[in-house]
Design a protein around this motif. Structure first.
Motif, PDB file in Angstrom:
ATOM      1  N   GLU A 193      54.923   6.178 -70.147  1.00 25.67           N
ATOM      2  CA  GLU A 193      54.954   7.009 -69.069  1.00 25.67           C
ATOM      3  C   GLU A 193      54.789   8.444 -69.401  1.00 25.67           C
ATOM      4  O   GLU A 193      54.002   9.284 -68.933  1.00 25.67           O
ATOM      5  CB  GLU A 193      56.296   6.763 -68.270  1.00 25.67           C
ATOM      6  CG  GLU A 193      56.446   7.638 -66.866  1.00 25.67           C
ATOM      7  CD  GLU A 193      57.785   7.397 -66.359  1.00 25.67           C
ATOM      8  OE1 GLU A 193      57.883   8.516 -65.337  1.00 25.67           O
ATOM      9  OE2 GLU A 193      58.404   6.739 -66.758  1.00 25.67           O
ATOM     10  N   ALA A 194      55.462   8.966 -70.479  1.00 19.51           N
ATOM     11  CA  ALA A 194      55.467  10.178 -70.696  1.00 19.51           C
ATOM     12  C   ALA A 194      54.103  10.621 -71.651  1.00 19.51           C
ATOM     13  O   ALA A 194      53.625  11.764 -71.157  1.00 19.51           O
ATOM     14  CB  ALA A 194      56.744  10.526 -71.918  1.00 19.51           C
ATOM     15  N   VAL A 195      53.467   9.717 -72.175  1.00 24.54           N
ATOM     16  CA  VAL A 195      52.157  10.028 -72.783  1.00 24.54           C
ATOM     17  C   VAL A 195      51.129   9.975 -71.519  1.00 24.54           C
ATOM     18  O   VAL A 195      50.361  11.170 -71.661  1.00 24.54           O
ATOM     19  CB  VAL A 195      51.767   8.681 -73.704  1.00 24.54           C
ATOM     20  CG1 VAL A 195      50.259   8.741 -74.069  1.00 24.54           C
ATOM     21  CG2 VAL A 195      52.769   8.519 -74.973  1.00 24.54           C
ATOM     22  N   HIS A 196      51.142   9.412 -70.670  1.00 24.82           N
ATOM     23  CA  HIS A 196      50.270   9.475 -69.532  1.00 24.82           C
ATOM     24  C   HIS A 196      50.508  10.944 -68.646  1.00 24.82           C
ATOM     25  O   HIS A 196      49.559  11.528 -68.464  1.00 24.82           O
ATOM     26  CB  HIS A 196      50.269   8.432 -68.566  1.00 24.82           C
ATOM     27  CG  HIS A 196      50.132   7.188 -69.062  1.00 24.82           C
ATOM     28  ND1 HIS A 196      48.941   7.067 -69.831  1.00 24.82           N
ATOM     29  CD2 HIS A 196      50.563   5.752 -68.917  1.00 24.82           C
ATOM     30  CE1 HIS A 196      48.774   5.724 -70.168  1.00 24.82           C
ATOM     31  NE2 HIS A 196      49.921   5.037 -69.807  1.00 24.82           N
ATOM     32  N   ALA A 197      51.843  11.242 -68.677  1.00 26.97           N
ATOM     33  CA  ALA A 197      52.127  12.382 -67.845  1.00 26.97           C
ATOM     34  C   ALA A 197      51.632  13.750 -68.885  1.00 26.97           C
ATOM     35  O   ALA A 197      51.050  14.405 -68.232  1.00 26.97           O
ATOM     36  CB  ALA A 197      53.637  12.457 -67.905  1.00 26.97           C
ATOM     37  N   LEU A 198      51.779  13.566 -70.037  1.00 27.37           N
ATOM     38  CA  LEU A 198      51.217  14.799 -70.968  1.00 27.37           C
ATOM     39  C   LEU A 198      49.855  14.927 -71.020  1.00 27.37           C
ATOM     40  O   LEU A 198      49.291  16.114 -70.807  1.00 27.37           O
ATOM     41  CB  LEU A 198      51.966  14.680 -72.384  1.00 27.37           C
ATOM     42  CG  LEU A 198      53.128  15.211 -72.742  1.00 27.37           C
ATOM     43  CD1 LEU A 198      54.444  14.668 -71.861  1.00 27.37           C
ATOM     44  CD2 LEU A 198      53.500  15.382 -74.179  1.00 27.37           C
ATOM     45  N   ASN A 199      49.252  13.927 -71.016  1.00 31.18           N
ATOM     46  CA  ASN A 199      47.693  13.875 -70.676  1.00 31.18           C
ATOM     47  C   ASN A 199      47.052  14.114 -69.662  1.00 31.18           C
ATOM     48  O   ASN A 199      45.961  14.503 -69.602  1.00 31.18           O
ATOM     49  CB  ASN A 199      47.219  12.414 -71.466  1.00 31.18           C
ATOM     50  CG  ASN A 199      47.266  12.170 -72.954  1.00 31.18           C
ATOM     51  OD1 ASN A 199      47.010  13.042 -73.666  1.00 31.18           O
ATOM     52  ND2 ASN A 199      47.716  11.086 -73.291  1.00 31.18           N
ATOM     53  N   LYS A 200      47.922  14.511 -68.503  1.00 25.25           N
ATOM     54  CA  LYS A 200      47.337  14.830 -67.350  1.00 25.25           C
ATOM     55  C   LYS A 200      47.257  16.460 -67.311  1.00 25.25           C
ATOM     56  O   LYS A 200      46.683  16.935 -66.470  1.00 25.25           O
ATOM     57  CB  LYS A 200      48.332  14.267 -66.477  1.00 25.25           C
ATOM     58  CG  LYS A 200      48.070  12.886 -65.825  1.00 25.25           C
ATOM     59  CD  LYS A 200      49.263  12.517 -64.587  1.00 25.25           C
ATOM     60  CE  LYS A 200      49.076  10.968 -64.227  1.00 25.25           C
ATOM     61  NZ  LYS A 200      49.860  10.782 -63.222  1.00 25.25           N
ATOM     62  N   LEU A 201      48.047  16.944 -68.295  1.00 31.07           N
ATOM     63  CA  LEU A 201      48.003  18.346 -68.424  1.00 31.07           C
ATOM     64  C   LEU A 201      46.646  18.899 -68.933  1.00 31.07           C
ATOM     65  O   LEU A 201      46.156  18.322 -69.805  1.00 31.07           O
ATOM     66  CB  LEU A 201      48.974  19.009 -69.394  1.00 31.07           C
ATOM     67  CG  LEU A 201      50.387  18.551 -68.777  1.00 31.07           C
ATOM     68  CD1 LEU A 201      51.583  19.115 -69.927  1.00 31.07           C
ATOM     69  CD2 LEU A 201      50.900  19.293 -67.507  1.00 31.07           C
ATOM     70  N   GLU A 202      45.879  19.907 -68.371  1.00 31.50           N
ATOM     71  CA  GLU A 202      44.604  20.195 -68.770  1.00 31.50           C
ATOM     72  C   GLU A 202      44.582  20.819 -70.030  1.00 31.50           C
ATOM     73  O   GLU A 202      45.428  21.571 -70.568  1.00 31.50           O
ATOM     74  CB  GLU A 202      43.933  21.234 -67.768  1.00 31.50           C
ATOM     75  CG  GLU A 202      42.578  21.771 -67.878  1.00 31.50           C
ATOM     76  CD  GLU A 202      42.086  22.709 -67.130  1.00 31.50           C
ATOM     77  OE1 GLU A 202      40.939  23.243 -67.263  1.00 31.50           O
ATOM     78  OE2 GLU A 202      42.984  23.107 -66.389  1.00 31.50           O
ATOM     79  N   GLY A 203      43.533  20.048 -70.720  1.00 31.40           N
ATOM     80  CA  GLY A 203      43.358  20.764 -72.537  1.00 31.40           C
ATOM     81  C   GLY A 203      44.473  20.118 -73.317  1.00 31.40           C
ATOM     82  O   GLY A 203      44.253  20.500 -74.489  1.00 31.40           O
TER      83      GLY A 203
END
Length: 333
Positions: A112-122
């Motif tokens: 869940e955390a991996v997906h959340a961080l990759n939603k941040l641009e860049g």
């Protein structure tokens, strides 16, 4: 929007304290060709002569807008924010920082955390699948930012986001030294008509993860006899009991009933993973009791190999852990 870093040409002697926007290559004919300074290096007074020696009387330097950080610093900060126990971080290479196992253990990745961080641009944050056994040097994750520079405020946002999760996003859990008891059932083995093949396989798997098989005991296809052997291990205070044989749906297979018969709470009998669908997981208090399917004898990886490492780091298996094995669980057609 990320600003583009500005580059300007300056005399090399005036470049002290400025950042190189790209690698500087040194060529010594017949001797050496390689990187003299890497991208992102901040020029010092000691660097002037080496730069002049490769013909760089003027160089291009990077001027970052105020409030921005370079990709290498960003990579380091992201890696530190997501990393927990049992990891070492590599130095940045072309902006990428990798997280490697510092010891043998179980890789734990918060999906869940991996997906959340990759939603941040860049942000680019990539990991292996979790719940794998890893050894020193095994890469679990790597990260970098997409642009060369990024607003520091966005890295701060990421660092704050990682604090919302209960555990580190990437870590290696240590295997505990547990005492394991093995009950092998089946009249053909109990009577000596055929040789036991479960024992050596189970011993190798348990000892490879740092635990101890304290004893192997045999029982015929008799529910009360199997229960008696399970009770004997419970009385001795072992940490895990494995019961092999008698796990099919044949009328004379008694193992599932014996496990339930000692008062164990059955989590689930059966899992969609193939091979290993006839696995049973139960608990007598805090002691896991597993009924192992016959596939464990002859297949290198079954449902047992999914759950044994998790149990040996102290995790408790629940029903959803077993039912979720259908997706990706077809290991042998």
């Amino acid at each position: 929007m990320v600003e583009k870093p500005q580059m300007r040409e300056v005399p090399v002697r005036e470049a002290i304290g400025m950042m190189l926007p790209h690698d500087m290559t040194q060529i010594l004919p017949g001797e050496f060709k390689g990187r003299l300074f890497k991208k992102g290096h901040v020029v010092t007074e000691a660097d002037i002569e080496p730069l002049l020696s490769i013909g760089k009387e003027h160089i291009y330097v990077l001027e970052m807008p105020e409030g921005y950080i370079h990709e290498e610093e960003a990579g380091i900060r992201i890696a530190k924010a997501v990393s927990g126990q049992g990891l070492t971080l590599t130095p940045p290479y072309e902006g990428k920082v990798s997280m490697k196992a510092a010891r043998t253990g179980l890789a734990k990745i918060n999906e869940e955390a991996v997906h959340a961080l990759n939603k941040l641009e860049g942000i680019a944050f990539s990991t292996i699948y979790g719940d794998q056994v890893v050894h020193p040097g095994h890469t679990l994750a790597a990260t970098r930012i997409i642009p060369l520079i990024m607003e520091e405020s966005r890295i701060i946002e990421l660092e704050q986001l990682t604090k919302q999760f209960d555990e580190p996003i990437v870590q290696v859990k240590t295997f505990q030294d547990k005492r394991v008891g093995l009950v092998t059932t089946g009249g053909e083995v109990f009577s000596g008509r055929i040789a036991d093949k479960f024992g050596p396989v189970i011993r190798n798997k348990v000892e490879a993860l740092g635990s101890t098989l304290v004893d192997q005991r045999f029982a015929p296809d008799d529910k009360e006899a199997i229960e008696q052997q399970i009770h004997s291990f419970l009385d001795e205070g072992v940490d895990l009991i494995l019961v092999t044989g008698g796990m099919s749906v044949d009328p004379d297979d008694r193992t599932p009933g014996a496990i339930a018969g000692v008062g164990a709470e059955v989590v689930r009998y059966g899992t969609p993973m193939l091979p290993g669908s006839m696995l049973m997981v139960a608990y007598k208090g805090e002691v896991p009791i597993l009924g192992l399917p016959g596939a464990v004898m002859h297949e290198t990886f079954t449902s047992f190999d999914v759950f044994l490492p998790r149990i040996l780091v102290g995790e408790r298996i629940v029903a959803s852990d077993m039912t979720r094995l259908g997706y990706g669980g077809l290991r042998k057609c």
